[in-house]
Design an enzyme around this catalytic site. Sequence first.
Site, PDB file in Angstrom:
ATOM      1  CG  ASN A  34      45.045  37.487  28.022  1.00 51.55           C
ATOM      2  OD1 ASN A  34      45.293  37.681  29.211  1.00 51.55           O
ATOM      3  ND2 ASN A  34      45.985  37.154  27.149  1.00 51.55           N
ATOM      4  CB  SER A  38      43.933  38.147  36.453  1.00 53.98           C
ATOM      5  OG  SER A  38      43.580  38.430  35.115  1.00 53.98           O
ATOM      6  CB  ALA A  83      48.209  43.633  29.182  1.00 51.09           C
ATOM      7  CB  SER A 126      60.323  46.813  35.950  1.00 54.76           C
ATOM      8  OG  SER A 126      61.083  46.092  36.879  1.00 54.76           O
ATOM      9  CE1 TYR A 151      58.256  41.701  33.127  1.00 53.88           C
ATOM     10  CE2 TYR A 151      60.111  42.068  34.607  1.00 53.88           C
ATOM     11  CZ  TYR A 151      58.829  42.387  34.186  1.00 53.88           C
ATOM     12  OH  TYR A 151      58.137  43.394  34.822  1.00 53.88           O
ATOM     13  CE  LYS A 155      57.294  45.146  31.756  1.00 54.01           C
ATOM     14  NZ  LYS A 155      55.982  45.688  31.459  1.00 54.01           N
ATOM     15  CG  LEU A 202      60.524  37.990  50.451  1.00 54.41           C
ATOM     16  CD1 LEU A 202      61.220  36.671  50.756  1.00 54.41           C
ATOM     17  CD2 LEU A 202      61.400  39.169  50.899  1.00 54.41           C
ATOM     18  CG  PHE A 220      66.857  32.681  47.150  1.00 48.78           C
ATOM     19  CD1 PHE A 220      66.893  31.307  47.381  1.00 48.78           C
ATOM     20  CD2 PHE A 220      65.725  33.212  46.524  1.00 48.78           C
ATOM     21  CE1 PHE A 220      65.834  30.488  46.997  1.00 48.78           C
ATOM     22  CE2 PHE A 220      64.672  32.406  46.134  1.00 48.78           C
ATOM     23  CZ  PHE A 220      64.725  31.038  46.384  1.00 48.78           C
ATOM     24  CG  ASP A 299      68.113  37.514  43.674  1.00 44.40           C
ATOM     25  OD1 ASP A 299      67.204  38.010  42.986  1.00 44.40           O
ATOM     26  OD2 ASP A 299      67.907  36.676  44.572  1.00 44.40           O
TER      27      ASP A 299
HETATM   28  P1  NAD Z   1      49.758  40.556  36.615  1.00 45.33           P
HETATM   29  O1  NAD Z   1      50.223  39.359  35.869  1.00 45.33           O
HETATM   30  O2  NAD Z   1      49.095  40.371  37.912  1.00 45.33           O
HETATM   31  O3  NAD Z   1      48.799  41.441  35.691  1.00 45.33           O
HETATM   32  C1  NAD Z   1      48.907  41.472  34.301  1.00 45.33           C
HETATM   33  C2  NAD Z   1      47.507  41.299  33.728  1.00 45.33           C
HETATM   34  O4  NAD Z   1      47.620  41.373  32.308  1.00 45.33           O
HETATM   35  C3  NAD Z   1      46.898  39.954  34.057  1.00 45.33           C
HETATM   36  O5  NAD Z   1      45.570  40.149  34.503  1.00 45.33           O
HETATM   37  C4  NAD Z   1      46.927  39.185  32.743  1.00 45.33           C
HETATM   38  O6  NAD Z   1      45.841  38.293  32.633  1.00 45.33           O
HETATM   39  C5  NAD Z   1      46.855  40.318  31.745  1.00 45.33           C
HETATM   40  N1  NAD Z   1      47.472  40.035  30.436  1.00 45.33           N
HETATM   41  C6  NAD Z   1      48.699  39.519  30.177  1.00 45.33           C
HETATM   42  N2  NAD Z   1      48.877  39.424  28.859  1.00 45.33           N
HETATM   43  C7  NAD Z   1      47.760  39.891  28.262  1.00 45.33           C
HETATM   44  C8  NAD Z   1      47.351  40.052  26.922  1.00 45.33           C
HETATM   45  N3  NAD Z   1      48.123  39.690  25.897  1.00 45.33           N
HETATM   46  N4  NAD Z   1      46.137  40.573  26.676  1.00 45.33           N
HETATM   47  C9  NAD Z   1      45.321  40.930  27.706  1.00 45.33           C
HETATM   48  N5  NAD Z   1      45.655  40.814  28.993  1.00 45.33           N
HETATM   49  C10 NAD Z   1      46.862  40.287  29.269  1.00 45.33           C
HETATM   50  O7  NAD Z   1      51.046  41.504  36.760  1.00 45.33           O
HETATM   51  P2  NAD Z   1      51.243  42.796  37.668  1.00 45.33           P
HETATM   52  O8  NAD Z   1      52.133  42.433  38.791  1.00 45.33           O
HETATM   53  O9  NAD Z   1      49.945  43.437  37.931  1.00 45.33           O
HETATM   54  O10 NAD Z   1      52.102  43.679  36.682  1.00 45.33           O
HETATM   55  C11 NAD Z   1      51.513  44.655  35.845  1.00 45.33           C
HETATM   56  C12 NAD Z   1      52.594  45.317  35.018  1.00 45.33           C
HETATM   57  O11 NAD Z   1      53.574  45.879  35.873  1.00 45.33           O
HETATM   58  C13 NAD Z   1      53.350  44.362  34.094  1.00 45.33           C
HETATM   59  O12 NAD Z   1      53.621  45.055  32.900  1.00 45.33           O
HETATM   60  C14 NAD Z   1      54.620  44.079  34.853  1.00 45.33           C
HETATM   61  O13 NAD Z   1      55.677  43.759  33.979  1.00 45.33           O
HETATM   62  C15 NAD Z   1      54.863  45.416  35.532  1.00 45.33           C
HETATM   63  N6  NAD Z   1      55.663  45.322  36.765  1.00 45.33           N
HETATM   64  C16 NAD Z   1      55.260  44.495  37.777  1.00 45.33           C
HETATM   65  C17 NAD Z   1      56.024  44.426  38.928  1.00 45.33           C
HETATM   66  C18 NAD Z   1      55.641  43.503  40.051  1.00 45.33           C
HETATM   67  O14 NAD Z   1      56.502  43.206  40.890  1.00 45.33           O
HETATM   68  N7  NAD Z   1      54.412  43.048  40.155  1.00 45.33           N
HETATM   69  C19 NAD Z   1      57.188  45.207  39.056  1.00 45.33           C
HETATM   70  C20 NAD Z   1      57.551  46.042  38.014  1.00 45.33           C
HETATM   71  C21 NAD Z   1      56.774  46.093  36.854  1.00 45.33           C
HETATM   72  C1  WQD Z   2      62.994  39.930  46.598  1.00 38.16           C
HETATM   73  C2  WQD Z   2      64.130  39.431  47.475  1.00 38.16           C
HETATM   74  C3  WQD Z   2      65.228  37.452  46.662  1.00 38.16           C
HETATM   75  C4  WQD Z   2      61.920  34.701  47.156  1.00 38.16           C
HETATM   76  C5  WQD Z   2      61.376  40.748  40.869  1.00 38.16           C
HETATM   77  C6  WQD Z   2      61.677  40.901  39.405  1.00 38.16           C
HETATM   78  C7  WQD Z   2      61.740  42.339  39.032  1.00 38.16           C
HETATM   79  C8  WQD Z   2      60.464  43.074  39.472  1.00 38.16           C
HETATM   80  C9  WQD Z   2      60.135  42.802  40.894  1.00 38.16           C
HETATM   81  C10 WQD Z   2      58.919  43.157  37.657  1.00 38.16           C
HETATM   82  C11 WQD Z   2      65.345  38.969  46.668  1.00 38.16           C
HETATM   83  C12 WQD Z   2      64.564  37.190  47.993  1.00 38.16           C
HETATM   84  C13 WQD Z   2      62.694  35.842  47.155  1.00 38.16           C
HETATM   85  C14 WQD Z   2      62.258  33.644  48.041  1.00 38.16           C
HETATM   86  C15 WQD Z   2      64.083  34.963  48.877  1.00 38.16           C
HETATM   87  N1  WQD Z   2      59.326  42.649  38.727  1.00 38.16           N
HETATM   88  N2  WQD Z   2      63.760  35.962  47.999  1.00 38.16           N
HETATM   89  N3  WQD Z   2      63.320  33.823  48.884  1.00 38.16           N
HETATM   90  O1  WQD Z   2      63.906  39.750  42.626  1.00 38.16           O
HETATM   91  O2  WQD Z   2      63.614  42.079  43.574  1.00 38.16           O
HETATM   92  O3  WQD Z   2      62.354  41.429  41.619  1.00 38.16           O
HETATM   93  O4  WQD Z   2      60.134  41.388  41.134  1.00 38.16           O
HETATM   94  O5  WQD Z   2      59.406  43.989  36.968  1.00 38.16           O
HETATM   95  O6  WQD Z   2      61.924  42.407  37.661  1.00 38.16           O
HETATM   96  O7  WQD Z   2      62.936  40.276  39.156  1.00 38.16           O
HETATM   97  O8  WQD Z   2      61.754  40.430  43.822  1.00 38.16           O
HETATM   98  O9  WQD Z   2      60.233  39.281  45.353  1.00 38.16           O
HETATM   99  O10 WQD Z   2      61.545  37.903  43.694  1.00 38.16           O
HETATM  100  O11 WQD Z   2      62.741  38.961  45.600  1.00 38.16           O
HETATM  101  O12 WQD Z   2      65.058  35.063  49.639  1.00 38.16           O
HETATM  102  O13 WQD Z   2      61.637  32.587  48.070  1.00 38.16           O
HETATM  103  O14 WQD Z   2      63.690  38.264  48.187  1.00 38.16           O
HETATM  104  O15 WQD Z   2      66.475  36.799  46.597  1.00 38.16           O
HETATM  105  O16 WQD Z   2      66.462  39.323  47.386  1.00 38.16           O
HETATM  106  P1  WQD Z   2      63.020  40.885  42.938  1.00 38.16           P
HETATM  107  P2  WQD Z   2      61.471  39.080  44.590  1.00 38.16           P
END
Ligand code: NAD
Ligand code: WQD
Length: 338
Positions: A34, A38, A83, A126, A151, A155, A202, A220, A299
């Site tokens: 949607n 992005s 998504a 995650s 959040y 998950k 980060l 941090f 954190d």
């Molecule tokens: P992102 O936000 O870049 O991608 C998510 C995409 O889903 C986006 O393009 C958004 O427009 C779309 N979207 C959201 N809600 C929607 C809906 N209701 N219908 C259709 N599209 C929708 O996120 P990402 O970093 O690519 O993460 C992808 C998945 O991985 C997520 O489920 C996220 O929770 C999980 N995840 C991400 C990380 C991370 O650090 N990036 C870490 C662990 C898990």
């Molecule tokens: C990494 C490290 C910060 C920003 C998050 C979500 C987690 C998962 C991954 C989806 C930490 C430090 C950060 C800054 C800093 N996502 N930091 N200054 O917290 O491990 O995880 O993304 O599932 O659910 O919580 O990742 O990139 O935010 O931080 O010092 O400006 O960098 O304290 O130690 P995090 P992050």
Amino acid sequence: MTKNILVTGGAGYIGSHTVVELIQHGFNPIVLDNFSNSRPSVIDSLEEITQQKIISVTGDCRDAAVYDLIFSKYKIDAVIHFAADKAVGESVQNPLKYFDNNLNGLMVLLAAMERHDVKHLVFSSSCTVYGNPDNVYVDENSPLKSPESPYGFTKLVGEQMLDNMVRHGKKMRVVLLRYFNPIGAHPSALIGERPQGIPNNLLPYITQTALGIRAELSVFGNDYDTIDGTCVRDYIHVCDVADAHVSALTLLSASPDSCIEAINIGTGKGTSVLEIIRIFERETGVSLNWKFAPRREGDVPEIYAKADKALHTLNWKATYSVSDAVKHAWEWEKKTQN
Ligand code: NAD
Ligand code: WQD
């Protein structure tokens, strides 16, 4: 025969890199997004990288009718469900938004899969499901902790819903991929991470600071019980994360009718915030403006993946280094901000 894979959130950060991998491995991805986090132009970039037309449907994952349309038009073999909303801070401010998009979205998808007899699912989970772990080197049997944010809760509950369905006999094959900290961008610098507003994570904060978009990076906390007092994470290149999804599809094809597997997707190595800064400066030659700041609430001091299960079940392991990922993130940031 080419397999059709529905990729929800396929225009997002991890989804877009996965679409490239799927095409390169002979799959036919159908993107459903949607564009809430992005841009439609990502689809053009995907076409440029793959030199192929990308099937993309603009729609919402909570809309049952969109699935009926897609599942009727294409014979979908498997779904990769990216998504979701993912901003930890926003989820604390607005938990209902997260319950609706991440949990209701999953339920609407599961009901559609049931209606259309689609049984293979890869779910984006995650390392947040491990919370603050007792042993920092977590394997898939490490206890799942009460999440720090709504959040994280979505998950954990998403995983539990799927586990419950399979345990009660639903004929579904599910892989839960627990990503650690995906960073970096495609080596072409045509796709990458594009946070809206001030980045929480980060790497985008570092690259935006280096470009002068942000004045200074706050590190941090410097008094954690870690190698140098700053937090330690398992940073993994997004292309490696993407590749794990292709392996997960192969595993699903070879699995019993009713099964669910949780698999860590990480490198097995931890890197501190100060180490990341040093790697960035070394790889780019840019000196970063940074200072120590108080700890960030919620954190986890240190966590990284035991990734043996990924090797054994998926025949997958990370191939890029953290230095590669940092370099690619920088190339992408420079290009995007131009
Ligand atoms: P992102 O936000 O870049 O991608 C998510 C995409 O889903 C986006 O393009 C958004 O427009 C779309 N979207 C959201 N809600 C929607 C809906 N209701 N219908 C259709 N599209 C929708 O996120 P990402 O970093 O690519 O993460 C992808 C998945 O991985 C997520 O489920 C996220 O929770 C999980 N995840 C991400 C990380 C991370 O650090 N990036 C870490 C662990 C898990
Ligand atoms: C990494 C490290 C910060 C920003 C998050 C979500 C987690 C998962 C991954 C989806 C930490 C430090 C950060 C800054 C800093 N996502 N930091 N200054 O917290 O491990 O995880 O993304 O599932 O659910 O919580 O990742 O990139 O935010 O931080 O010092 O400006 O960098 O304290 O130690 P995090 P992050």
